[in-house]
Motif scaffolding. Sequence first.
Motif, PDB file in Angstrom:
ATOM      1  N   LEU A   1       0.851  -1.188   0.000  1.00  0.00           N
ATOM      2  CA  LEU A   1       0.000   0.000   0.000  1.00  0.00           C
ATOM      3  C   LEU A   1       0.888   1.239   0.000  1.00  0.00           C
ATOM      4  O   LEU A   1       1.761   1.396   0.860  1.00  0.00           O
ATOM      5  N   SER A   2       0.656   2.109  -0.968  1.00  0.00           N
ATOM      6  CA  SER A   2       1.428   3.344  -1.041  1.00  0.00           C
ATOM      7  C   SER A   2       0.917   4.331   0.002  1.00  0.00           C
ATOM      8  O   SER A   2      -0.241   4.304   0.397  1.00  0.00           O
ATOM      9  N   VAL A   3       1.820   5.189   0.433  1.00  0.00           N
ATOM     10  CA  VAL A   3       1.482   6.216   1.423  1.00  0.00           C
ATOM     11  C   VAL A   3       1.667   7.574   0.753  1.00  0.00           C
ATOM     12  O   VAL A   3       2.796   8.022   0.552  1.00  0.00           O
TER      13      VAL A   3
ATOM     14  N   ALA B   1       5.898   3.314   0.739  1.00  0.00           N
ATOM     15  CA  ALA B   1       4.834   2.318   0.838  1.00  0.00           C
ATOM     16  C   ALA B   1       5.107   1.402   2.018  1.00  0.00           C
ATOM     17  O   ALA B   1       6.177   1.466   2.644  1.00  0.00           O
ATOM     18  N   ILE B   2       4.118   0.554   2.315  1.00  0.00           N
ATOM     19  CA  ILE B   2       4.289  -0.475   3.340  1.00  0.00           C
ATOM     20  C   ILE B   2       3.839  -1.801   2.738  1.00  0.00           C
ATOM     21  O   ILE B   2       2.769  -1.892   2.138  1.00  0.00           O
ATOM     22  N   ASP B   3       4.669  -2.821   2.896  1.00  0.00           N
ATOM     23  CA  ASP B   3       4.297  -4.180   2.515  1.00  0.00           C
ATOM     24  C   ASP B   3       3.744  -4.901   3.740  1.00  0.00           C
ATOM     25  O   ASP B   3       4.377  -4.904   4.805  1.00  0.00           O
ATOM     26  N   PHE B   4       2.573  -5.512   3.580  1.00  0.00           N
ATOM     27  CA  PHE B   4       1.935  -6.257   4.659  1.00  0.00           C
ATOM     28  C   PHE B   4       1.844  -7.739   4.266  1.00  0.00           C
ATOM     29  O   PHE B   4       1.350  -8.065   3.179  1.00  0.00           O
ATOM     30  N   THR B   5       2.306  -8.614   5.137  1.00  0.00           N
ATOM     31  CA  THR B   5       2.209 -10.052   4.907  1.00  0.00           C
ATOM     32  C   THR B   5       1.701 -10.722   6.173  1.00  0.00           C
ATOM     33  O   THR B   5       2.332 -10.591   7.231  1.00  0.00           O
ATOM     34  N   TYR B   6       0.558 -11.402   6.069  1.00  0.00           N
ATOM     35  CA  TYR B   6       0.070 -12.137   7.238  1.00  0.00           C
ATOM     36  C   TYR B   6       0.726 -13.509   7.240  1.00  0.00           C
ATOM     37  O   TYR B   6       0.574 -14.300   6.318  1.00  0.00           O
ATOM     38  N   LYS B   7       1.475 -13.774   8.324  1.00  0.00           N
ATOM     39  CA  LYS B   7       2.228 -15.015   8.453  1.00  0.00           C
ATOM     40  C   LYS B   7       1.559 -15.937   9.475  1.00  0.00           C
ATOM     41  O   LYS B   7       1.017 -15.473  10.483  1.00  0.00           O
ATOM     42  N   LEU B   8       1.617 -17.228   9.219  1.00  0.00           N
ATOM     43  CA  LEU B   8       1.067 -18.219  10.138  1.00  0.00           C
ATOM     44  C   LEU B   8       2.135 -18.860  11.006  1.00  0.00           C
ATOM     45  O   LEU B   8       1.842 -19.329  12.116  1.00  0.00           O
ATOM     46  N   LEU B   9       3.357 -18.917  10.520  1.00  0.00           N
ATOM     47  CA  LEU B   9       4.451 -19.562  11.250  1.00  0.00           C
ATOM     48  C   LEU B   9       5.585 -18.578  11.470  1.00  0.00           C
ATOM     49  O   LEU B   9       5.849 -17.735  10.604  1.00  0.00           O
TER      50      LEU B   9
ATOM     51  N   PRO C   1       0.960 -16.642  14.413  1.00  0.00           N
ATOM     52  CA  PRO C   1       0.204 -15.664  13.623  1.00  0.00           C
ATOM     53  C   PRO C   1       0.726 -14.240  13.841  1.00  0.00           C
ATOM     54  O   PRO C   1       0.902 -13.802  14.973  1.00  0.00           O
ATOM     55  N   LEU C   2       0.977 -13.554  12.742  1.00  0.00           N
ATOM     56  CA  LEU C   2       1.594 -12.232  12.832  1.00  0.00           C
ATOM     57  C   LEU C   2       1.372 -11.468  11.533  1.00  0.00           C
ATOM     58  O   LEU C   2       1.530 -12.026  10.447  1.00  0.00           O
ATOM     59  N   LEU C   3       1.009 -10.199  11.653  1.00  0.00           N
ATOM     60  CA  LEU C   3       0.960  -9.313  10.494  1.00  0.00           C
ATOM     61  C   LEU C   3       2.321  -8.644  10.377  1.00  0.00           C
ATOM     62  O   LEU C   3       2.659  -7.753  11.156  1.00  0.00           O
ATOM     63  N   TRP C   4       3.108  -9.115   9.408  1.00  0.00           N
ATOM     64  CA  TRP C   4       4.459  -8.602   9.206  1.00  0.00           C
ATOM     65  C   TRP C   4       4.397  -7.345   8.338  1.00  0.00           C
ATOM     66  O   TRP C   4       3.690  -7.309   7.333  1.00  0.00           O
ATOM     67  N   MET C   5       5.157  -6.328   8.735  1.00  0.00           N
ATOM     68  CA  MET C   5       5.177  -5.068   7.996  1.00  0.00           C
ATOM     69  C   MET C   5       6.598  -4.738   7.570  1.00  0.00           C
ATOM     70  O   MET C   5       7.537  -4.858   8.370  1.00  0.00           O
ATOM     71  N   GLU C   6       6.753  -4.327   6.322  1.00  0.00           N
ATOM     72  CA  GLU C   6       8.048  -3.854   5.826  1.00  0.00           C
ATOM     73  C   GLU C   6       7.847  -2.467   5.231  1.00  0.00           C
ATOM     74  O   GLU C   6       7.046  -2.285   4.307  1.00  0.00           O
ATOM     75  N   PHE C   7       8.568  -1.503   5.777  1.00  0.00           N
ATOM     76  CA  PHE C   7       8.426  -0.114   5.348  1.00  0.00           C
ATOM     77  C   PHE C   7       9.366   0.155   4.169  1.00  0.00           C
ATOM     78  O   PHE C   7      10.585  -0.055   4.275  1.00  0.00           O
ATOM     79  N   ILE C   8       8.783   0.583   3.061  1.00  0.00           N
ATOM     80  CA  ILE C   8       9.539   0.790   1.816  1.00  0.00           C
ATOM     81  C   ILE C   8       9.900   2.270   1.696  1.00  0.00           C
ATOM     82  O   ILE C   8       9.021   3.136   1.595  1.00  0.00           O
ATOM     83  N   LEU C   9      11.198   2.562   1.692  1.00  0.00           N
ATOM     84  CA  LEU C   9      11.661   3.944   1.611  1.00  0.00           C
ATOM     85  C   LEU C   9      11.867   4.346   0.154  1.00  0.00           C
ATOM     86  O   LEU C   9      12.146   3.501  -0.707  1.00  0.00           O
ATOM     87  N   PRO C  10      11.740   5.628  -0.137  1.00  0.00           N
ATOM     88  CA  PRO C  10      11.973   6.084  -1.518  1.00  0.00           C
ATOM     89  C   PRO C  10      13.422   5.845  -1.932  1.00  0.00           C
ATOM     90  O   PRO C  10      14.339   5.865  -1.098  1.00  0.00           O
TER      91      PRO C  10
END
Length: 338
Positions: free
Chosen positions: A255-257, A312-320, A323-332
Amino acid sequence: MTHKETLADIANVLLDPATSPALLRDTIETYRDLLLTASGIDLGEAGGVDHLDTGRGVAIGVTWAALCVDDLIRTQRFVAGLYQAVTEVAARRAGPVHVLYAGTGPFATLALPLMTRFTPAQLQFSCIEINARSKQAAERVVKSLDFDAFVADFIKADAATYAIDTARPVDIVLSETMQYCLIDEMQVPITLNLMGQLPPQTILIPEQIRLSLVVLDADSDRIVRDLGAILSVDKHSLLAHRGVATDADFPTVRLSVPVHVPLLSPTPVSGPLAIRTGVTVYGEHVLNDYDSGLTIPRIIGDYPDSSDPLEAIDFTYKLLPAPLLWMEFILPEPVASN
């Protein structure tokens, strides 16, 4: 007045859409006291606050599970949504409606009010609980209220790995084993496992859990803009994921910010970024922003500006491994100098 008569009055209040906030608060207090008495639970007992690590996530301790009843609107909406689903199934076919209740906690809170509105010939529950102390307490509650005939089985098992073993078809899967933003607890693994074993017409409660990225007003915490959907947990998404791999990550969503977010005020101001949780229990029974502890937005950072940019932010829902919503912040990308 007997406990069963008190519970019938509680059911009437919970199922009445015109119930006032004050009456709901008083009724939930009465319900909690009844449940504590019937279960024999001491909220201060040693070990009651300890969570159970399943190896794949967390099952909350007996005390915390017991206190969930105090989330007023959450309790009311889930009871009302379950009642609507049971009523709809009962209207289209004969025989008892069978509810698989995964994660009953120590009270089986969401099931008991319905036992005052139906007969055992109309409604049956199979109850799964991983915590031995919670399971024993729930059994005491059902026995104390003389509702044994409504429960086909009490099963001690991890619902995230349990193989459904019942000759009676399952009409409804009920699992309210979540925190806001689907943190830690087992809602997704449980429903992924159980719904993968059942036909498509099986009703899932809650029907849908939605996560999205939002911007809050810095002064009021009001949500002023939705930047996009992160994840939806419903029958369709669970079935699609089951077709990929049970333990695989859910697809990553970027998702772009935007640099500027126009707010509903004369002077544009950018407030905090947060994750919003929306819950559709069943039909029109929903939990909106701030209705419940489940739907309080989780702040994840300040809105970016020129001194602290973000693309932007990358969101990945992980099961192993849990359970966790992993977030990666994408810098310009840095601008190359000449």
